[in-house]
Design a protein around this motif. Structure first.
Motif, mmCIF file in Angstrom:
data_model
loop_
_atom_site.group_PDB
_atom_site.id
_atom_site.type_symbol
_atom_site.label_atom_id
_atom_site.label_comp_id
_atom_site.label_asym_id
_atom_site.label_seq_id
_atom_site.Cartn_x
_atom_site.Cartn_y
_atom_site.Cartn_z
ATOM 1 N N GLU A 209 5.590 -3.717 1.860
ATOM 2 C CA GLU A 209 4.616 -3.751 2.952
ATOM 3 C C GLU A 209 3.269 -4.277 2.477
ATOM 4 O O GLU A 209 2.564 -4.971 3.217
ATOM 5 N N HIS A 210 2.911 -3.964 1.237
ATOM 6 C CA HIS A 210 1.629 -4.426 0.714
ATOM 7 C C HIS A 210 1.631 -5.930 0.439
ATOM 8 O O HIS A 210 0.655 -6.630 0.740
ATOM 9 N N PHE A 211 2.719 -6.427 -0.124
ATOM 10 C CA PHE A 211 2.765 -7.827 -0.539
ATOM 11 C C PHE A 211 3.039 -8.790 0.613
ATOM 12 O O PHE A 211 2.494 -9.899 0.653
ATOM 13 N N ALA A 212 3.907 -8.404 1.544
ATOM 14 C CA ALA A 212 4.396 -9.347 2.550
ATOM 15 C C ALA A 212 3.273 -9.818 3.470
ATOM 16 O O ALA A 212 2.471 -9.020 3.967
ATOM 17 N N TYR A 213 3.236 -11.110 3.700
ATOM 18 C CA TYR A 213 2.281 -11.751 4.601
ATOM 19 C C TYR A 213 0.834 -11.395 4.250
ATOM 20 O O TYR A 213 -0.020 -11.212 5.112
ATOM 21 N N ASN A 214 0.560 -11.283 2.971
ATOM 22 C CA ASN A 214 -0.778 -10.946 2.488
ATOM 23 C C ASN A 214 -1.340 -12.178 1.787
ATOM 24 O O ASN A 214 -0.834 -12.599 0.747
ATOM 25 N N THR A 215 -2.382 -12.757 2.350
ATOM 26 C CA THR A 215 -2.924 -14.000 1.795
ATOM 27 C C THR A 215 -3.589 -13.806 0.434
ATOM 28 O O THR A 215 -3.887 -14.790 -0.246
ATOM 29 N N ASP A 216 -3.807 -12.564 0.012
ATOM 30 C CA ASP A 216 -4.288 -12.346 -1.353
ATOM 31 C C ASP A 216 -3.272 -12.838 -2.379
ATOM 32 O O ASP A 216 -3.640 -13.154 -3.518
ATOM 33 N N TYR A 217 -1.996 -12.863 -1.977
ATOM 34 C CA TYR A 217 -0.931 -13.207 -2.924
ATOM 35 C C TYR A 217 -0.120 -14.425 -2.481
ATOM 36 O O TYR A 217 0.944 -14.689 -3.041
ATOM 37 N N SER A 218 -0.596 -15.169 -1.513
ATOM 38 C CA SER A 218 0.205 -16.277 -0.982
ATOM 39 C C SER A 218 0.032 -17.570 -1.766
ATOM 40 O O SER A 218 0.657 -18.577 -1.437
ATOM 41 N N ASN A 219 -0.796 -17.534 -2.809
ATOM 42 C CA ASN A 219 -0.944 -18.704 -3.676
ATOM 43 C C ASN A 219 -0.935 -18.248 -5.129
ATOM 44 O O ASN A 219 -1.933 -18.320 -5.842
ATOM 45 N N LEU A 220 0.216 -17.753 -5.569
ATOM 46 C CA LEU A 220 0.399 -17.422 -6.979
ATOM 47 C C LEU A 220 0.813 -18.686 -7.731
ATOM 48 O O LEU A 220 1.258 -19.665 -7.125
ATOM 49 N N PRO A 221 0.685 -18.691 -9.054
ATOM 50 C CA PRO A 221 1.080 -19.898 -9.795
ATOM 51 C C PRO A 221 2.555 -20.254 -9.644
ATOM 52 O O PRO A 221 2.933 -21.420 -9.709
ATOM 53 N N ARG A 222 3.388 -19.250 -9.429
ATOM 54 C CA ARG A 222 4.828 -19.501 -9.323
ATOM 55 C C ARG A 222 5.463 -18.280 -8.659
ATOM 56 O O ARG A 222 4.779 -17.313 -8.321
ATOM 57 N N LYS A 223 6.773 -18.315 -8.483
ATOM 58 C CA LYS A 223 7.453 -17.169 -7.878
ATOM 59 C C LYS A 223 7.212 -15.914 -8.706
ATOM 60 O O LYS A 223 6.985 -15.978 -9.919
ATOM 61 N N TYR A 224 7.323 -14.765 -8.040
ATOM 62 C CA TYR A 224 6.900 -13.500 -8.639
ATOM 63 C C TYR A 224 7.865 -12.418 -8.181
ATOM 64 O O TYR A 224 7.951 -12.100 -6.998
ATOM 65 N N LYS A 225 8.612 -11.860 -9.129
ATOM 66 C CA LYS A 225 9.696 -10.945 -8.799
ATOM 67 C C LYS A 225 9.365 -9.532 -9.265
ATOM 68 O O LYS A 225 8.900 -9.337 -10.389
ATOM 69 N N VAL A 226 9.655 -8.565 -8.393
ATOM 70 C CA VAL A 226 9.256 -7.175 -8.614
ATOM 71 C C VAL A 226 10.478 -6.273 -8.485
ATOM 72 O O VAL A 226 11.318 -6.470 -7.599
ATOM 73 N N SER A 227 10.578 -5.273 -9.362
ATOM 74 C CA SER A 227 11.652 -4.286 -9.259
ATOM 75 C C SER A 227 11.097 -2.886 -9.471
ATOM 76 O O SER A 227 10.115 -2.694 -10.195
ATOM 77 N N VAL A 228 11.748 -1.922 -8.835
ATOM 78 C CA VAL A 228 11.373 -0.509 -8.958
ATOM 79 C C VAL A 228 12.640 0.287 -9.227
ATOM 80 O O VAL A 228 13.586 0.237 -8.439
ATOM 81 N N ALA A 229 12.664 1.016 -10.325
ATOM 82 C CA ALA A 229 13.850 1.793 -10.706
ATOM 83 C C ALA A 229 13.636 3.272 -10.410
ATOM 84 O O ALA A 229 12.503 3.742 -10.277
ATOM 85 N N GLY A 230 14.745 3.988 -10.347
ATOM 86 C CA GLY A 230 14.675 5.434 -10.206
ATOM 87 C C GLY A 230 15.309 6.153 -11.374
ATOM 88 O O GLY A 230 15.219 7.365 -11.493
ATOM 89 N N GLY A 231 15.961 5.377 -12.250
ATOM 90 C CA GLY A 231 16.719 5.978 -13.341
ATOM 91 C C GLY A 231 18.133 6.256 -12.891
ATOM 92 O O GLY A 231 18.512 6.028 -11.742
ATOM 93 N N GLY A 232 18.940 6.748 -13.803
ATOM 94 C CA GLY A 232 20.301 7.085 -13.438
ATOM 95 C C GLY A 232 21.228 5.892 -13.465
ATOM 96 O O GLY A 232 20.926 4.843 -14.028
ATOM 97 N N LEU A 233 22.376 6.050 -12.804
ATOM 98 C CA LEU A 233 23.423 5.040 -12.823
ATOM 99 C C LEU A 233 22.917 3.700 -12.311
ATOM 100 O O LEU A 233 22.250 3.620 -11.288
ATOM 101 N N ASP A 234 23.280 2.657 -13.036
ATOM 102 C CA ASP A 234 22.990 1.291 -12.630
ATOM 103 C C ASP A 234 21.503 1.069 -12.376
ATOM 104 O O ASP A 234 21.090 0.578 -11.323
#
Length: 553
Positions: free
Chosen positions: A161-186
């Motif tokens: 929700e923070h990143f989507a359609y936010n012009t603060d981040y719409s001109n990054l140098p390149r693609k930008y991938k984010v992940s959030v883990a919880g621990g545990g299996l897989d």
């Protein structure tokens, strides 16, 4: 010009001329005309900000990628995907390695219909592609794995929700991938993302606090890098996680390289600066100090395999993972999965990193009935060991960078290996059709990078071939695979890999001795021998300067 780039590449100049998110009105205008020749080159590039790529052969049809945080969708949203696939996107439907759907063969004039249909069920394709924060990924069993430390769902939703359609981040140098883990299996694929959050516990002011360690600078493609721990711990608080993500992303925006497109990912800035300098700049942006990383962390396990029937942490509930052949799924199968999720579960469907599909919240009393459903005879929860984790990129005929067909080739290869060897542990085989590594072949047990070779009969018809990378891994022992052979004819691959896996099976010391552990103990020459190329000093085993291919070829 930026703080680190004296000269901007042409795409950067285009973005300064008009932001990628500003192309929406133009997309509708072009769609009304329906004439692909009216679309300017710069606007065609900006289409990516709305999840659109011009499909091969670039004759007016598009691939669209859906933004689907954590790979979780409702049955109604799945029905909307079916509707699009049966009306305006008649090409292949694919599950991607970033837990979402791709739709192919969308005509320019039909793009507004796609946008409106997605919006009607709370979906979008905004920033699913482009130089922006992409789809936030997580574990496919987020919130339901029994040994999870933190339920990551509120956190990846807040970041999306923070990143989507936010012009603060719409001109990054390149693609930008984010992940959030919880621990545990897989656990999620933290080592190969630009920004990753992994769980930990730390004593602060006499109290044990649950939260996240922070990693930056992971990424694959031509020059794979594993993410670095920047020695930061943030409490499991939504505002705190969003705040640190914002600061890190702004540092990348302001200091990332913009001169060469192939040297612009965050991984290159981290490689040059180092983790500590990057951390210092993040603190400057935040304006307050940060806690050092937690050392009490769960084991990071990654098998890529959640196919099957598994007990959830919720009492008397299970998830059932369905095997989707290299992510290729028909509209009819998606429709049926949506129906089953309503009838047996809680109207929820999940997509996995291994391009499979998962039905959660199945009551124990209804498991047998679900397993007897016709769809589960097609997408089998008890599928063969190697096929259940084989991954393939889009490949031909859709991808403009692809050199070979991948989906059917990888599926048939995995099936042939399942016939040759009977494994009791996961073995991840990933096939990419070019160096971009969309299948993540660099971190597979057996990574395959497709290409072509000259036909020995002298004809112009080139033959499919592949480079072989061995021993890649995610988790606590994350490793980039070693390229031990190149330009291996595809026709020889099943036999050569069969020899290799059979040797592993014979030599492993215990069931816990995974393929990556065994491969790490072997030299490159030994692995080539196991692939059937002969001893290193014989005529059959003489290698080129690339250290890979037999001179007799």
């Amino acid at each position: 010009m930026t703080a680190t780039t004296p000269k901007l590449n042409p795409v950067e100049l285009q973005k300064l001329e008009k932001d990628g998110l500003a192309v929406l009105e133009d997309i509708y205008r072009y769609a009304q005309s329906g004439d692909i020749n009216e679309v300017t080159e710069s606007d065609m590039n900006r289409f990516k900000w709305y999840g659109l790529y011009h499909d091969k052969p670039k004759d007016g049809f598009f691939m669209l990628r859906v933004r689907l945080p954590g790979g979780i969708m409702t049955a109604d949203q799945a029905d909307a995907i079916v509707h699009l696939a049966e009306t305006v996107a008649p090409g292949r439907v694919e599950i991607t390695t970033r837990q979402t759907f791709q739709l192919h063969t969308i005509a320019l004039r039909d793009i507004p219909t796609v946008f409106e249909t997605l919006e009607s069920v709370g979906l979008s394709s905004i920033e699913a592609c482009g130089d922006v924060p992409r789809n936030v990924v997580s574990s496919p069993v987020a919130g339901i794995a029994a040994d999870e430390w933190i339920d990551p769902r509120p956190f990846f939703k807040a970041l999306d929700e923070h990143f989507a359609y936010n012009t603060d981040y719409s001109n990054l140098p390149r693609k930008y991938k984010v992940s959030v883990a919880g621990g545990g299996l897989d656990a999620t694929q933290a080592p190969i993302n630009d920004l990753s959050f992994t769980p930990g516990r730390k004593e602060i002011d006499g109290e044990i606090v649950l939260g996240y360690n922070v990693w930056v600078g992971g990424g694959l493609s031509h020059e794979p890098h594993l993410a670095q721990n920047i020695d930061v711990f943030v409490p499991a608080d939504l505002d705190a996680v969003v705040e640190i993500a914002r600061a890190i992303t702004l540092v990348y925006r302001d200091f990332g390289y913009r001169e060469k497109r192939n040297h612009a990912r965050l991984k290159y800035l981290i490689a040059d600066w180092g983790a500590e300098r990057f951390r210092e700049e993040v603190v400057n942006y935040l304006g307050h100090p940060l806690e050092r990383a937690a050392t009490d962390v769960p084991p990071a396990v990654y098998s890529g395999d959640v196919v099957g029937v598994f007990r959830q942490k919720q009492p008397n509930l299970y998830w059932v993972g369905l095997l989707v052949p290299t992510g290729r799924i028909t509209p009819a199968q998606i429709r049926e999965a949506a129906r089953l999720s309503r009838e047996y579960g809680q109207s929820e469907i999940r997509l996995t990193h291994s391009q499979n599909l998962l039905l959660p919240y199945i009551p124990e009393a209804r498991l047998d009935a679900l397993l007897a459903e016709p769809l589960l005879q097609e997408l089998q929860p008890n599928g063969p060991r190697i096929q259940r984790t084989v991954v393939a990129c889009t490949g031909l005929p859709y991808c403009n960078f692809a050199t070979i067909e991948t989906k059917e080739a990888a599926w048939q290869l995995a099936g042939a290996l399942d016939q040759k060897v009977e494994l009791d542990v996961p073995l991840r085989i990933h096939l990419s059709a070019c160096p971009h590594s969309c299948s993540q072949h660099s971190i597979a047990d057996i990574g395959l990078q497709g290409g072509v070779i000259r036909n020995p009969d002298g004809s112009k018809n080139k033959l499919p071939a592949t480079d072989i990378l061995l021993g890649g891994a995610l988790g606590d022992d994350a490793t980039i695979g070693r390229r031990v052979a190149t330009k291996v004819p595809w026709s020889e691959l099943a036999d050569r890999l069969g020899n290799l896996v059979t040797t592993y099976q014979a030599q492993r010391t215990s069931p816990e001795d995974q393929f990556r552990h065994w491969a790490k103990r072997q030299t490159d020459d030994q692995l080539r021998v196991y692939l059937g190329f002969g001893e290193p000093e014989t005529e059959e085993g003489v290698w080129t300067e690339e250290g890979s291919w037999n001179k007799s070829r």
